[in-house]
Design an enzyme around this catalytic site. Sequence first.
Site, short mmCIF file in Angstrom:
data_model
loop_
_atom_site.label_atom_id
_atom_site.label_comp_id
_atom_site.label_asym_id
_atom_site.label_seq_id
_atom_site.Cartn_x
_atom_site.Cartn_y
_atom_site.Cartn_z
N TYR A 124 0.96 -1.03 0.20
CA TYR A 124 0.20 0.31 -0.11
C TYR A 124 0.93 0.60 -0.31
O TYR A 124 1.75 1.32 1.06
CB TYR A 124 -0.71 0.02 1.00
N LYS B 236 -1.25 -1.41 -3.60
CA LYS B 236 -2.33 -0.18 -3.72
C LYS B 236 -2.31 0.80 -4.32
O LYS B 236 -1.55 1.41 -3.52
CB LYS B 236 -3.33 -0.61 -2.72
#
Length: 299
Positions: A141, A169
């Site tokens: 992330y 992400k």
Amino acid sequence: MTHTRTPPPFGRTLCAMITPFTEAGSLDLDGAQRLAARLVAEGCDGLVLNGTTGESPTTTDAEKARLVTAVREAVGTGTSLVAGVGTSDTRHTVELALAAGKAGADGVLVVTPYYSRPPQEAVAEHFRRVADASGLPVMLYDIPGRTGTRIEPETMLRLAGHPRIVAVKDCSYDLLGTQKVLARTELAYYAGCDEHVLALYAVGAAGCVSTIANAVPAHVAAVLAAFDAGDTARARELQLAAVPLIEAVTGADLPGTVTAKALLARLGLPAGPVRAPLLPAGRETADGLLAAYEALTAP
């Protein structure tokens, strides 16, 4: 002409699901199950739980595990569940990753350690230790606006060699850097910012982890489906139509958790209050969110 691509590891249209609470502020597992079932029925093939939008900083370890177990019961085995486990402590992150696997997650979302601002080799080692300790595939992330630290493209390239680090992400707001990694690795990129869903998908991303999908899962799924079908004009039309709602939910001076919960509450869907230190959206903000939603979903 249709567009074919490698099947993504966690699905194509993922929702960064809110964590419903009761009015008293406790975990609302029944509401979470109902919301998750709706999201899947209306187009999401994956859900990200206990992420930023899921208020992970203010839920306990036990609540995180209970949420994953409850949502798994609601959606069955055909929907990918990615559990947020990132903290600023590597040991704690490993513990959460192991607990997520026991609770029924298919993968873990691991954010860059925040506040301590580790250098890039320390960032890479953090991710490697989590991936080594857990048998689950890892989605990195990258959200420097919140953590204070990038996962630099060169670091991504090194981490791509780990067999369990499979996805990213992407909230880096660095389209050039993202394309450099896409061009040189097999990492599955997921747009973490709703305004970038179509742009990243067009250059090879695997899909998205969407905040507005809490309210409009079918619309988000339709953007990607139109592109895959070769109807790029329709994909563009759908993406641009969502801009007012994207701006209302994620472009305001409020966290997406606050705005998403305000909108879901107006729609009569499970949401509940946010936990302190967050404060609820005011009436004017909620009115604007509902107006943007109704404009997007009007026949």
